[in-house]
Motif scaffolding. Structure first.
Motif, short mmCIF file in Angstrom:
data_model
loop_
_atom_site.label_atom_id
_atom_site.label_comp_id
_atom_site.label_asym_id
_atom_site.label_seq_id
_atom_site.Cartn_x
_atom_site.Cartn_y
_atom_site.Cartn_z
N LEU A 19 26.22 25.42 54.09
CA LEU A 19 24.97 26.46 53.80
C LEU A 19 25.09 27.69 53.89
CD1 LEU A 19 23.69 25.23 57.35
CD2 LEU A 19 22.19 24.41 55.28
N LEU A 20 23.95 28.19 52.87
CA LEU A 20 23.65 29.46 52.38
C LEU A 20 22.71 29.79 53.04
CD1 LEU A 20 24.79 31.42 50.13
CD2 LEU A 20 23.64 30.02 48.49
N LEU A 21 22.49 30.86 53.27
CA LEU A 21 21.28 31.85 53.97
C LEU A 21 21.10 32.70 52.34
CD1 LEU A 21 23.29 30.54 56.43
CD2 LEU A 21 21.83 32.28 57.39
N SER A 22 20.01 33.13 52.29
CA SER A 22 19.98 33.79 51.44
C SER A 22 18.92 35.15 52.55
CB SER A 22 18.53 33.52 50.82
OG SER A 22 16.58 32.75 51.66
N SER A 41 25.07 20.43 50.17
CA SER A 41 25.41 21.27 50.71
C SER A 41 23.15 22.07 50.54
CB SER A 41 25.79 22.22 49.89
OG SER A 41 27.07 22.17 50.16
N GLY A 42 23.35 23.36 51.79
CA GLY A 42 22.26 23.23 51.79
C GLY A 42 22.00 24.64 51.55
N LEU A 43 20.76 24.82 51.01
CA LEU A 43 20.63 26.79 51.37
C LEU A 43 19.05 27.08 52.32
CD1 LEU A 43 19.54 29.15 49.84
CD2 LEU A 43 17.91 28.47 48.99
N HIS A 71 21.16 19.86 46.83
CA HIS A 71 21.20 20.20 47.72
C HIS A 71 19.51 20.22 48.96
CE1 HIS A 71 24.27 21.60 46.16
NE2 HIS A 71 23.86 23.11 45.62
N SER A 72 19.79 20.93 50.03
CA SER A 72 18.12 20.70 50.69
C SER A 72 18.07 21.85 51.11
CB SER A 72 18.93 19.30 52.10
OG SER A 72 19.97 20.68 52.85
N ILE A 73 17.18 22.67 51.18
CA ILE A 73 16.22 23.58 51.09
C ILE A 73 15.94 23.87 52.65
CG2 ILE A 73 14.67 22.95 49.89
CD1 ILE A 73 14.82 25.71 48.80
N LEU A 74 16.39 24.91 53.51
CA LEU A 74 15.38 24.75 54.98
C LEU A 74 13.95 26.02 55.10
CD1 LEU A 74 17.88 23.31 55.26
CD2 LEU A 74 16.90 22.48 57.34
N LEU A 75 13.14 26.02 54.93
CA LEU A 75 13.10 27.36 55.44
C LEU A 75 13.16 27.34 57.08
CD1 LEU A 75 10.21 29.62 53.99
CD2 LEU A 75 8.63 28.13 55.58
N SER A 76 13.50 29.33 56.60
CA SER A 76 13.41 29.78 57.66
C SER A 76 12.38 30.16 58.34
CB SER A 76 14.07 31.30 57.85
OG SER A 76 14.43 32.09 59.05
N GLY A 77 11.56 29.48 59.98
CA GLY A 77 10.59 29.76 60.06
C GLY A 77 10.73 28.39 61.23
N ALA A 78 9.26 28.61 61.30
CA ALA A 78 8.70 27.14 62.39
C ALA A 78 8.44 26.28 61.44
CB ALA A 78 7.44 27.40 63.44
N ALA A 79 8.96 24.62 62.83
CA ALA A 79 9.00 23.34 61.48
C ALA A 79 7.57 22.59 61.15
CB ALA A 79 9.36 22.30 62.22
N TRP A 178 29.93 25.14 58.40
CA TRP A 178 29.78 26.48 58.14
C TRP A 178 28.52 27.05 57.35
CZ3 TRP A 178 31.55 30.00 53.90
CH2 TRP A 178 32.51 29.14 52.99
N ALA A 179 28.25 28.27 57.57
CA ALA A 179 27.49 28.69 56.71
C ALA A 179 27.59 30.38 56.70
CB ALA A 179 26.23 28.74 57.49
N ALA A 180 27.03 30.49 55.33
CA ALA A 180 27.39 32.05 55.08
C ALA A 180 26.47 33.15 54.42
CB ALA A 180 28.80 32.50 54.59
N ILE A 181 26.76 34.40 53.92
CA ILE A 181 25.33 35.26 53.16
C ILE A 181 26.51 35.17 51.75
CG2 ILE A 181 24.38 36.64 52.72
CD1 ILE A 181 23.37 36.81 55.70
#
Length: 185
Positions: A19-22, A41-43, A71-79, A178-181
Motif C-alpha cells: 500500500l502506498l499512502l499519499s 497493490s493499493g493507494l 490497483h485498488s484505491i482507498l479513501l482515508s475517512g469513514a466508509a 507493508w505500506a509506506a509513504i
C-alpha cells in the motif's frame, strides 16, 4: 477475534500486500510510483493538505490511474464517505469505519487495544504502526521487529506494517504486507 471471509468477498476486495499512502510530500511523484507498483497493490488517498473540492478532483484522477494499473484505491475517512467517492474501501481508526459496507475496510492500530477494536469493528486488515522510525512522526516510540511480531501474532485480522517501511524492512517482518509513504514514492 478471527473473522470469517466469504470467498466472494475475498475475491472482490482482496487486501493488498503493498500500500502506498499519499500526502503532500509524495503528491508530485504519485503517478510514477503507482506505475512501478505490482498489480494488485493499493493507494490510500489521504491528501489532507488540499481543500475539499481540490481533494475530490485529485482523488478522481488517481482513481482512474489506479484502475489503469490494476490497483485498488482507498479513501482515508469513514466508509460511507468512501462509498460516496466510489473508492474501493476506507482507511480509518476503527471507530470511524462505521458499519459494514461493500468495500474494503482497513483500520489503523498502534497497540493491542486498537488491534482488538479493529477486529470488533470488522476491519478486513489493520495497518500496525510505527514499525520503525519514520519521518512522519520524528521521535515517536517505535514498535521494532520483536514487538511488531508479538502484536501481529495476537491480531484477529491480517496485519500490514507501516512506519519507516521499505522493501528491505518488509522482508524482515512477518506480516500480510507493508505500506509506506516515502519508501514507495
Amino acid at each position: 477475534m478471527a473473522r470469517c471471509y466469504s470467498a466472494r468477498m475475498a475475491k472482490r476486495y482482496p487486501v493488498p500486500r503493498i500500500l502506498l499512502l499519499s500526502d503532500a510530500r509524495n503528491d508530485a511523484t504519485l503517478e510514477r510510483a503507482l506505475g512501478r507498483l505490482p498489480r494488485g497493490s493499493g493507494l490510500v488517498f489521504r491528501h489532507y493538505h488540499l481543500a475539499p473540492a481540490a481533494r475530490r478532483v485529485r482523488f478522481g484522477a488517481l482513481r482512474r490511474l489506479c484502475r489503469r494499473h490494476g490497483h485498488s484505491i482507498l479513501l482515508s475517512g469513514a466508509a460511507v464517505e468512501a462509498r460516496a467517492w466510489r473508492a474501493d474501501g476506507a482507511y480509518a481508526a476503527p471507530a470511524r469505519l462505521g458499519r459494514r459496507t461493500s468495500g474494503l475496510r482497513l483500520a489503523t492500530a498502534h497497540d493491542l487495544a486498537e488491534l482488538r477494536r479493529a477486529a470488533r469493528a470488522g476491519a478486513d486488515a489493520v495497518l500496525l504502526s510505527p514499525a520503525f522510525a519514520t519521518r512522519s512522526h520524528p521521535g515517536a516510540r517505535v514498535l521494532g521487529p520483536v514487538r511488531f511480531h508479538l502484536l501481529a501474532a495476537l491480531s484477529g485480522v491480517p496485519v500490514i506494517a507501516l512506519g519507516g517501511m521499505n522493501r528491505r524492512r518488509a522482508g524482515r517482518l512477518r506480516s500480510h504486507g507493508w505500506a509506506a509513504i516515502d519508501g514507495l514514492s
